[in-house]
Design a protein around this motif. Structure first.
Motif, PDB file in Angstrom:
ATOM      1  N   CYS A 103       0.854  -1.189   0.000  1.00  0.00           N
ATOM      2  CA  CYS A 103       0.000   0.000   0.000  1.00  0.00           C
ATOM      3  C   CYS A 103       0.887   1.236   0.000  1.00  0.00           C
ATOM      4  O   CYS A 103       1.907   1.264   0.678  1.00  0.00           O
ATOM      5  CB  CYS A 103      -0.899   0.015   1.243  1.00  0.00           C
ATOM      6  N   ALA A 104       0.492   2.238  -0.762  1.00  0.00           N
ATOM      7  CA  ALA A 104       1.260   3.487  -0.793  1.00  0.00           C
ATOM      8  C   ALA A 104       1.179   4.186   0.560  1.00  0.00           C
ATOM      9  O   ALA A 104       2.140   4.779   1.028  1.00  0.00           O
ATOM     10  CB  ALA A 104       0.739   4.400  -1.888  1.00  0.00           C
ATOM     11  N   SER A 105       0.015   4.100   1.194  1.00  0.00           N
ATOM     12  CA  SER A 105      -0.189   4.665   2.526  1.00  0.00           C
ATOM     13  C   SER A 105       0.150   3.605   3.559  1.00  0.00           C
ATOM     14  O   SER A 105       0.293   2.430   3.239  1.00  0.00           O
ATOM     15  CB  SER A 105      -1.649   5.069   2.707  1.00  0.00           C
ATOM     16  N   GLN A 106       0.238   4.024   4.799  1.00  0.00           N
ATOM     17  CA  GLN A 106       0.417   3.052   5.867  1.00  0.00           C
ATOM     18  C   GLN A 106      -0.952   2.457   6.204  1.00  0.00           C
ATOM     19  O   GLN A 106      -1.915   3.201   6.401  1.00  0.00           O
ATOM     20  CB  GLN A 106       1.036   3.714   7.087  1.00  0.00           C
ATOM     21  N   VAL A 107      -1.030   1.142   6.235  1.00  0.00           N
ATOM     22  CA  VAL A 107      -2.277   0.438   6.499  1.00  0.00           C
ATOM     23  C   VAL A 107      -2.002  -0.689   7.478  1.00  0.00           C
ATOM     24  O   VAL A 107      -1.030  -1.426   7.326  1.00  0.00           O
ATOM     25  CB  VAL A 107      -2.880  -0.164   5.203  1.00  0.00           C
ATOM     26  N   TRP A 108      -2.897  -0.805   8.464  1.00  0.00           N
ATOM     27  CA  TRP A 108      -2.818  -1.899   9.429  1.00  0.00           C
ATOM     28  C   TRP A 108      -4.165  -2.597   9.494  1.00  0.00           C
ATOM     29  O   TRP A 108      -5.209  -1.936   9.558  1.00  0.00           O
ATOM     30  CB  TRP A 108      -2.472  -1.373  10.826  1.00  0.00           C
ATOM     31  N   LEU A 109      -4.148  -3.926   9.477  1.00  0.00           N
ATOM     32  CA  LEU A 109      -5.361  -4.730   9.641  1.00  0.00           C
ATOM     33  C   LEU A 109      -5.125  -5.728  10.762  1.00  0.00           C
ATOM     34  O   LEU A 109      -4.115  -6.431  10.768  1.00  0.00           O
ATOM     35  CB  LEU A 109      -5.708  -5.489   8.358  1.00  0.00           C
ATOM     36  N   VAL A 110      -6.066  -5.763  11.705  1.00  0.00           N
ATOM     37  CA  VAL A 110      -5.961  -6.669  12.850  1.00  0.00           C
ATOM     38  C   VAL A 110      -7.196  -7.576  12.834  1.00  0.00           C
ATOM     39  O   VAL A 110      -8.285  -7.147  13.201  1.00  0.00           O
ATOM     40  CB  VAL A 110      -5.880  -5.887  14.176  1.00  0.00           C
ATOM     41  N   PRO A 111      -7.020  -8.815  12.386  1.00  0.00           N
ATOM     42  CA  PRO A 111      -8.163  -9.725  12.286  1.00  0.00           C
ATOM     43  C   PRO A 111      -8.569 -10.293  13.641  1.00  0.00           C
ATOM     44  O   PRO A 111      -7.764 -10.342  14.574  1.00  0.00           O
ATOM     45  CB  PRO A 111      -7.636 -10.833  11.375  1.00  0.00           C
ATOM     46  N   SER A 112      -9.828 -10.723  13.703  1.00  0.00           N
ATOM     47  CA  SER A 112     -10.304 -11.411  14.899  1.00  0.00           C
ATOM     48  C   SER A 112     -11.381 -12.414  14.489  1.00  0.00           C
ATOM     49  O   SER A 112     -12.019 -12.266  13.449  1.00  0.00           O
ATOM     50  CB  SER A 112     -10.857 -10.417  15.924  1.00  0.00           C
ATOM     51  N   LEU A 113     -11.535 -13.428  15.301  1.00  0.00           N
ATOM     52  CA  LEU A 113     -12.551 -14.451  15.095  1.00  0.00           C
ATOM     53  C   LEU A 113     -13.363 -14.574  16.362  1.00  0.00           C
ATOM     54  O   LEU A 113     -12.810 -14.643  17.447  1.00  0.00           O
ATOM     55  CB  LEU A 113     -11.893 -15.807  14.844  1.00  0.00           C
ATOM     56  N   GLU A 114     -14.666 -14.569  16.199  1.00  0.00           N
ATOM     57  CA  GLU A 114     -15.532 -14.787  17.349  1.00  0.00           C
ATOM     58  C   GLU A 114     -16.652 -15.711  16.899  1.00  0.00           C
ATOM     59  O   GLU A 114     -17.385 -15.384  15.955  1.00  0.00           O
ATOM     60  CB  GLU A 114     -16.087 -13.466  17.872  1.00  0.00           C
ATOM     61  N   ALA A 115     -16.759 -16.858  17.563  1.00  0.00           N
ATOM     62  CA  ALA A 115     -17.783 -17.853  17.236  1.00  0.00           C
ATOM     63  C   ALA A 115     -17.724 -18.237  15.759  1.00  0.00           C
ATOM     64  O   ALA A 115     -18.754 -18.391  15.102  1.00  0.00           O
ATOM     65  CB  ALA A 115     -19.167 -17.353  17.632  1.00  0.00           C
ATOM     66  N   GLY A 116     -16.508 -18.350  15.216  1.00  0.00           N
ATOM     67  CA  GLY A 116     -16.340 -18.769  13.828  1.00  0.00           C
ATOM     68  C   GLY A 116     -16.601 -17.691  12.796  1.00  0.00           C
ATOM     69  O   GLY A 116     -16.577 -17.953  11.597  1.00  0.00           O
ATOM     70  N   ARG A 117     -16.860 -16.479  13.260  1.00  0.00           N
ATOM     71  CA  ARG A 117     -17.133 -15.377  12.333  1.00  0.00           C
ATOM     72  C   ARG A 117     -15.923 -14.440  12.255  1.00  0.00           C
ATOM     73  O   ARG A 117     -15.299 -14.131  13.258  1.00  0.00           O
ATOM     74  CB  ARG A 117     -18.377 -14.609  12.761  1.00  0.00           C
ATOM     75  N   PHE A 118     -15.650 -14.007  11.038  1.00  0.00           N
ATOM     76  CA  PHE A 118     -14.487 -13.172  10.763  1.00  0.00           C
ATOM     77  C   PHE A 118     -14.803 -11.698  11.040  1.00  0.00           C
ATOM     78  O   PHE A 118     -15.894 -11.226  10.753  1.00  0.00           O
ATOM     79  CB  PHE A 118     -14.078 -13.332   9.292  1.00  0.00           C
ATOM     80  N   ASP A 119     -13.841 -10.999  11.566  1.00  0.00           N
ATOM     81  CA  ASP A 119     -13.935  -9.561  11.735  1.00  0.00           C
ATOM     82  C   ASP A 119     -12.514  -9.008  11.697  1.00  0.00           C
ATOM     83  O   ASP A 119     -11.541  -9.762  11.769  1.00  0.00           O
ATOM     84  CB  ASP A 119     -14.615  -9.196  13.061  1.00  0.00           C
TER      85      ASP A 119
END
Length: 136
Positions: free
Chosen positions: A50-66
């Motif tokens: 990415c040209a910009s700074q980007v951070w993604l922090v995934p999480s799982l709760e009850a088998g669902r992605f967020d």
């Protein structure tokens, strides 16, 4: 295959005929996105490509992605919000089945983003798909 939240965005984009209005809407979505805890802005959560700074922090709760995300560019933060609407709440095994390119094309993003922004968006989608593959 899109979530209700993404369908809402698609409906709004259909209503907003002018691309400048759509662009402003994406930026507004980015402003509404909760900021990421600075402690989470580490190399492991940074999205490369990415040209910009980007951070993604995934999480799982009850088998669902967020995920939580942030960027130092407002338009990119808005794109994170769009991706959040596309993926958040899906069962983790469905994340990989989402045709992000087709869904995002419905918004016209493929036609109106610079090549750098398009590459960054693709890098974010690839990160989401990779994380979900390891989680599922």
């Amino acid at each position: 295959m899109a979530t209700a939240a993404f369908e809402d965005i698609a409906d709004t984009f259909a209503f907003l005929e002018d691309w400048e209005d759509r662009y402003r809407h994406v930026i507004e979505m980015g402003r509404d996105l909760a900021p990421l805890d600075p402690a989470m802005k580490v190399p492991a959560t940074k999205v490369e490509g990415c040209a910009s700074q980007v951070w993604l922090v995934p999480s799982l709760e009850a088998g669902r992605f967020d995920f939580a995300g942030d960027s130092d560019a407002m338009i990119v933060k808005g794109l994170i919000a769009v991706l959040h609407a596309l993926y958040a709440g899906l069962p983790v095994e469905e994340v990989r089945a989402v045709d992000a390119q087709a869904e995002l094309a419905r918004l016209g993003l493929d036609e109106h983003l610079s090549s750098q922004r398009s590459n960054g968006l693709r890098a974010m989608v690839e990160r989401i798909r990779a994380v979900s593959a390891h989680a599922g």
